[in-house]
Scaffold this motif. Structure first.
Motif, PDB file in Angstrom:
ATOM      1  N   ASP A  59      -1.615   2.285  11.176  1.00 22.47           N
ATOM      2  CA  ASP A  59      -2.200   1.041  10.670  1.00 22.47           C
ATOM      3  C   ASP A  59      -1.112   0.050  10.266  1.00 22.47           C
ATOM      4  O   ASP A  59      -1.242  -1.153  10.499  1.00 22.47           O
ATOM      5  N   ALA A  60      -0.045   0.566   9.640  1.00 21.64           N
ATOM      6  CA  ALA A  60       1.043  -0.320   9.234  1.00 21.64           C
ATOM      7  C   ALA A  60       1.723  -0.932  10.445  1.00 21.64           C
ATOM      8  O   ALA A  60       2.091  -2.109  10.448  1.00 21.64           O
ATOM      9  N   LEU A  61       1.872  -0.150  11.489  1.00 20.94           N
ATOM     10  CA  LEU A  61       2.555  -0.637  12.685  1.00 20.94           C
ATOM     11  C   LEU A  61       1.763  -1.745  13.365  1.00 20.94           C
ATOM     12  O   LEU A  61       2.331  -2.683  13.920  1.00 20.94           O
ATOM     13  N   ALA A  62       0.429  -1.649  13.302  1.00 19.62           N
ATOM     14  CA  ALA A  62      -0.422  -2.617  13.988  1.00 19.62           C
ATOM     15  C   ALA A  62      -0.878  -3.756  13.079  1.00 19.62           C
ATOM     16  O   ALA A  62      -1.720  -4.543  13.488  1.00 19.62           O
ATOM     17  N   SER A  63      -0.320  -3.877  11.894  1.00 23.14           N
ATOM     18  CA  SER A  63      -0.769  -4.893  10.947  1.00 23.14           C
ATOM     19  C   SER A  63      -0.175  -6.260  11.276  1.00 23.14           C
ATOM     20  O   SER A  63       1.044  -6.421  11.303  1.00 23.14           O
ATOM     21  N   PRO A  64      -1.015  -7.284  11.514  1.00 20.07           N
ATOM     22  CA  PRO A  64      -0.480  -8.643  11.737  1.00 20.07           C
ATOM     23  C   PRO A  64       0.291  -9.163  10.531  1.00 20.07           C
ATOM     24  O   PRO A  64       1.260  -9.909  10.687  1.00 20.07           O
ATOM     25  N   GLY A  65      -0.135  -8.767   9.309  1.00 17.08           N
ATOM     26  CA  GLY A  65       0.579  -9.204   8.110  1.00 17.08           C
ATOM     27  C   GLY A  65       1.990  -8.681   8.061  1.00 17.08           C
ATOM     28  O   GLY A  65       2.930  -9.407   7.684  1.00 17.08           O
ATOM     29  N   ARG A  66       2.182  -7.436   8.454  1.00 17.93           N
ATOM     30  CA  ARG A  66       3.535  -6.872   8.472  1.00 17.93           C
ATOM     31  C   ARG A  66       4.376  -7.518   9.561  1.00 17.93           C
ATOM     32  O   ARG A  66       5.582  -7.687   9.391  1.00 17.93           O
ATOM     33  N   ARG A 101       0.854  -1.185   0.000  1.00 19.45           N
ATOM     34  CA  ARG A 101       0.000   0.000   0.000  1.00 19.45           C
ATOM     35  C   ARG A 101       0.894   1.241   0.000  1.00 19.45           C
ATOM     36  O   ARG A 101       2.018   1.190  -0.482  1.00 19.45           O
ATOM     37  N   VAL A 102       0.407   2.347   0.549  1.00 21.98           N
ATOM     38  CA  VAL A 102       1.179   3.585   0.517  1.00 21.98           C
ATOM     39  C   VAL A 102       2.535   3.380   1.182  1.00 21.98           C
ATOM     40  O   VAL A 102       3.566   3.813   0.674  1.00 21.98           O
ATOM     41  N   LEU A 103       2.543   2.707   2.319  1.00 23.17           N
ATOM     42  CA  LEU A 103       3.777   2.488   3.069  1.00 23.17           C
ATOM     43  C   LEU A 103       4.242   1.056   2.820  1.00 23.17           C
ATOM     44  O   LEU A 103       3.686   0.103   3.359  1.00 23.17           O
ATOM     45  N   ARG A 121       2.251  19.268   1.457  1.00 26.86           N
ATOM     46  CA  ARG A 121       1.368  18.278   2.080  1.00 26.86           C
ATOM     47  C   ARG A 121       2.219  17.176   2.700  1.00 26.86           C
ATOM     48  O   ARG A 121       3.282  16.846   2.193  1.00 26.86           O
ATOM     49  N   ALA A 122       1.729  16.639   3.783  1.00 25.87           N
ATOM     50  CA  ALA A 122       2.482  15.587   4.468  1.00 25.87           C
ATOM     51  C   ALA A 122       2.645  14.378   3.557  1.00 25.87           C
ATOM     52  O   ALA A 122       1.692  13.956   2.912  1.00 25.87           O
ATOM     53  N   PRO A 123       3.832  13.800   3.469  1.00 28.97           N
ATOM     54  CA  PRO A 123       4.054  12.646   2.598  1.00 28.97           C
ATOM     55  C   PRO A 123       3.431  11.367   3.142  1.00 28.97           C
ATOM     56  O   PRO A 123       3.323  10.379   2.422  1.00 28.97           O
ATOM     57  N   LEU A 124       3.023  11.377   4.399  1.00 24.62           N
ATOM     58  CA  LEU A 124       2.482  10.164   5.007  1.00 24.62           C
ATOM     59  C   LEU A 124       1.515  10.548   6.106  1.00 24.62           C
ATOM     60  O   LEU A 124       1.834  11.368   6.972  1.00 24.62           O
ATOM     61  N   ALA A 125       0.320   9.986   6.063  1.00 18.95           N
ATOM     62  CA  ALA A 125      -0.647  10.241   7.126  1.00 18.95           C
ATOM     63  C   ALA A 125      -0.261   9.449   8.363  1.00 18.95           C
ATOM     64  O   ALA A 125       0.194   8.307   8.277  1.00 18.95           O
ATOM     65  N   ARG A 126      -0.467  10.081   9.528  1.00 22.49           N
ATOM     66  CA  ARG A 126      -0.138   9.377  10.765  1.00 22.49           C
ATOM     67  C   ARG A 126      -0.964   8.111  10.913  1.00 22.49           C
ATOM     68  O   ARG A 126      -0.490   7.094  11.436  1.00 22.49           O
ATOM     69  N   SER A 127      -2.220   8.152  10.438  1.00 23.45           N
ATOM     70  CA  SER A 127      -3.069   6.966  10.525  1.00 23.45           C
ATOM     71  C   SER A 127      -2.512   5.829   9.665  1.00 23.45           C
ATOM     72  O   SER A 127      -2.613   4.650  10.039  1.00 23.45           O
ATOM     73  N   THR A 128      -1.909   6.179   8.524  1.00 21.51           N
ATOM     74  CA  THR A 128      -1.303   5.152   7.677  1.00 21.51           C
ATOM     75  C   THR A 128      -0.126   4.494   8.399  1.00 21.51           C
ATOM     76  O   THR A 128       0.034   3.264   8.382  1.00 21.51           O
ATOM     77  N   TRP A 129       0.705   5.303   9.025  1.00 25.34           N
ATOM     78  CA  TRP A 129       1.832   4.799   9.803  1.00 25.34           C
ATOM     79  C   TRP A 129       1.308   3.908  10.921  1.00 25.34           C
ATOM     80  O   TRP A 129       1.807   2.803  11.182  1.00 25.34           O
ATOM     81  N   GLN A 136       7.274  12.291  14.059  1.00 27.31           N
ATOM     82  CA  GLN A 136       8.062  11.806  12.937  1.00 27.31           C
ATOM     83  C   GLN A 136       7.444  12.215  11.603  1.00 27.31           C
ATOM     84  O   GLN A 136       8.148  12.610  10.674  1.00 27.31           O
ATOM     85  N   VAL A 137       6.112  12.126  11.501  1.00 25.13           N
ATOM     86  CA  VAL A 137       5.451  12.544  10.258  1.00 25.13           C
ATOM     87  C   VAL A 137       5.701  14.017   9.985  1.00 25.13           C
ATOM     88  O   VAL A 137       5.963  14.425   8.845  1.00 25.13           O
ATOM     89  N   GLN A 138       5.651  14.853  11.036  1.00 17.49           N
ATOM     90  CA  GLN A 138       5.942  16.276  10.841  1.00 17.49           C
ATOM     91  C   GLN A 138       7.395  16.490  10.419  1.00 17.49           C
ATOM     92  O   GLN A 138       7.691  17.361   9.607  1.00 17.49           O
ATOM     93  N   ALA A 139       8.308  15.700  10.961  1.00 18.61           N
ATOM     94  CA  ALA A 139       9.715  15.837  10.595  1.00 18.61           C
ATOM     95  C   ALA A 139       9.946  15.464   9.136  1.00 18.61           C
ATOM     96  O   ALA A 139      10.849  16.004   8.483  1.00 18.61           O
ATOM     97  N   LEU A 140       9.148  14.545   8.613  1.00 15.73           N
ATOM     98  CA  LEU A 140       9.314  14.134   7.217  1.00 15.73           C
ATOM     99  C   LEU A 140       9.027  15.276   6.251  1.00 15.73           C
ATOM    100  O   LEU A 140       9.484  15.255   5.111  1.00 15.73           O
ATOM    101  N   LEU A 141       8.256  16.279   6.695  1.00 16.47           N
ATOM    102  CA  LEU A 141       7.959  17.419   5.832  1.00 16.47           C
ATOM    103  C   LEU A 141       9.223  18.156   5.409  1.00 16.47           C
ATOM    104  O   LEU A 141       9.263  18.781   4.351  1.00 16.47           O
ATOM    105  N   HIS A 142      10.258  18.099   6.227  1.00 15.54           N
ATOM    106  CA  HIS A 142      11.474  18.857   5.958  1.00 15.54           C
ATOM    107  C   HIS A 142      12.491  18.058   5.148  1.00 15.54           C
ATOM    108  O   HIS A 142      13.558  18.578   4.829  1.00 15.54           O
ATOM    109  N   CYS A 143      12.189  16.810   4.851  1.00 12.85           N
ATOM    110  CA  CYS A 143      13.152  15.978   4.119  1.00 12.85           C
ATOM    111  C   CYS A 143      13.206  16.323   2.641  1.00 12.85           C
ATOM    112  O   CYS A 143      14.238  16.156   1.997  1.00 12.85           O
ATOM    113  N   ASP A 144      12.083  16.773   2.084  1.00 12.95           N
ATOM    114  CA  ASP A 144      12.035  17.114   0.664  1.00 12.95           C
ATOM    115  C   ASP A 144      11.231  18.400   0.508  1.00 12.95           C
ATOM    116  O   ASP A 144      10.002  18.380   0.564  1.00 12.95           O
TER     117      ASP A 144
END
Length: 433
Positions: free
Chosen positions: A100-107, A51-53, A90-98, A76-84
């Motif tokens: 959801d990925a962290l809590a994914s049993p598949g991951r 997916r996105v991440l 716009r934020a490159p990654l939604a905190r909810s996406t991060w 961390q998501v706010q810090a990513l704004l300064h990388c590029d």
């Protein structure tokens, strides 16, 4: 997925890919993650559906978060704004996406597979730090340690006093280390209020538990003393343990053992075969005199090693001090755990079990070469309580680990090159090696 959702998905992916390219394209962080990338390809394939991440980005951001000591996902998501700068509107990654990925049993399943593959590569390329102890042969040598992680702010803890099962100290983390490689190799977590021995028993019942390897000596904290558990492990698998002596144990019988006149046994005062009131099997009580004149006692159930080269003498074996302990070799900080080794890297664990484990694994992955050692009280003479044979193995292990972590923390986005390593990292390492 309709056209609008597809367009937004593409925009999110493009923004994130641009940021991740800045972070990992020929950078120090990218070089650090190269073994993880190879392991990921072996267990999943480079072009698996994401997916996105993606899994690669997920691991990279997790390791970076620990290296930087970022307490929350939002930060961390706010810090990513300064990388590029080009993507900063716009934020490159939604905190909810991060999240959801962290809590994914598949991951988590992919992470478990990556961990095994990465560990196999580490065994192939890292030096054996215990080659100076031929008495150990080729047996694996492990250590384990328990600590606690602070939960996320939104986690609604319900402790037993409140009618629930959550641990009031935080999420329990049990980490396992390979002392030959000098690195963490596994971890398990527990949100409930349970003793670490209960967590160990549950871990031991899993299919791939390290405690299921035949003939491995284990260095454990005094909190893991359970004579019946270790008696059973020794009878079935030849697994033994060693820890600091616990004065609440009752000795039924004692028998003196001869101490051979070997250089490795310098400092050994007594070697006793004992019978504990809680066990019908023989145990061993070894008393050493340290270079600073202190007497330190160790409990073990292995008998095939000289007492002076027992793994009990290596760092990581039972560092907590009891009121009746014969001596203290470590700082008397209460229950120091992973935070003492890896500052600011175990904060804000997610409430779900897959996320807790994922956070723990990324913490371990971001600590290259770290071993279960803690800061020791400074000595006026510069001496330590470790025996002489451990000096080339573990003398400055924790200092080297901290220096390496600081290098990655401050240089993660620099272009990777031998010149950079020679200028920024080599002087730090040479001061301790």
């Amino acid at each position: 997925m309709d056209k609008q959702q597809l367009a937004e998905y593409s925009m999110n992916t493009d923004r994130l890919h641009a940021v991740m390219k800045t972070l990992t394209d020929d950078t120090v962080l990218g070089a650090l993650l190269d073994p993880v990338e190879r392991a990921l390809e072996r267990v999943r394939g480079r072009h698996g559906f994401t997916r996105v991440l993606s899994m690669r980005d997920f691991i990279a951001l997790g390791v970076l978060r620990h290296l930087q000591g970022t307490p929350t996902l939002r930060e961390q998501v706010q810090a990513l704004l300064h990388c590029d700068p080009a993507q900063a509107l716009r934020a490159p990654l939604a905190r909810s996406t991060w999240s959801d990925a962290l809590a994914s049993p598949g991951r988590r399943q992919v992470l478990e597979s990556v961990r095994g593959s990465l560990y196999a590569e580490a065994r192939a390329v890292l030096p054996d730090r215990l080659t100076g102890l031929p008495e150990l042969g080729a047996r694996p040598v492990y250590a384990m340690d328990g600590t606690y992680q602070q939960e996320s702010a939104h986690y609604g803890r319900c402790t037993p006093r409140q009618g629930g099962e959550d641990n009031p100290k935080g999420h329990g983390l049990l980490t396992f280390y390979d002392l030959r490689l000098g690195c963490p190799v596994d971890a398990c977590t527990e949100t409930r209020s349970r003793h670490e021995l209960a967590v160990l028993r549950d871990y031991d019942a899993t299919e791939d538990a390290l405690t299921g390897q035949c003939g491995a000596p284990w260095l454990v904290d005094r909190g893991f003393i359970d004579a019946r558990f270790w008696d059973l492990k020794k009878r079935r698998l030849g697994v033994t343990m060693v820890t600091r002596w616990k004065h609440s144990l009752t000795i039924a019988t004692t028998e003196g053992l001869p101490v051979a006149a070997l250089p490795v046994n310098d400092g050994v005062l007594r070697d006793l075969r004992i019978t504990l009131a809680s066990s019908s099997e023989p145990w061993r009580l070894i008393t050493l005199r340290t270079r600073r004149g202190r007497e330190v006692a160790f409990l073990s159930n292995h008998f095939d090693l000289p007492p002076g080269c027992s793994p009990s003498s290596t760092p990581g074996a039972g560092r907590r001090r009891s009121a009746s302990a014969p001596g203290r070799t470590t700082s008397p900080r209460p229950r120091p755990g992973a935070r003492a080794r890896w500052p600011s890297t175990t904060r804000c664990a997610w409430p779900s079990s897959p996320a807790c484990w994922s956070r723990s694994w990324c913490t371990a992955s971001s600590a290259p070469g770290a071993t279960p050692t803690r800061r020791r009280l400074p000595s006026r003479t510069g001496a330590t309580d470790r025996p002489d044979w451990t000096t080339p193995l573990f003398r400055y292990t924790s200092k080297v680990s901290r220096q390496v972590l600081r290098f990655f923390k401050h240089c993660f986005d620099k272009k990777a090159s031998q010149r950079l390593y020679d200028a920024e990292l080599r002087p730090l390492l040479r001061a301790y090696l």
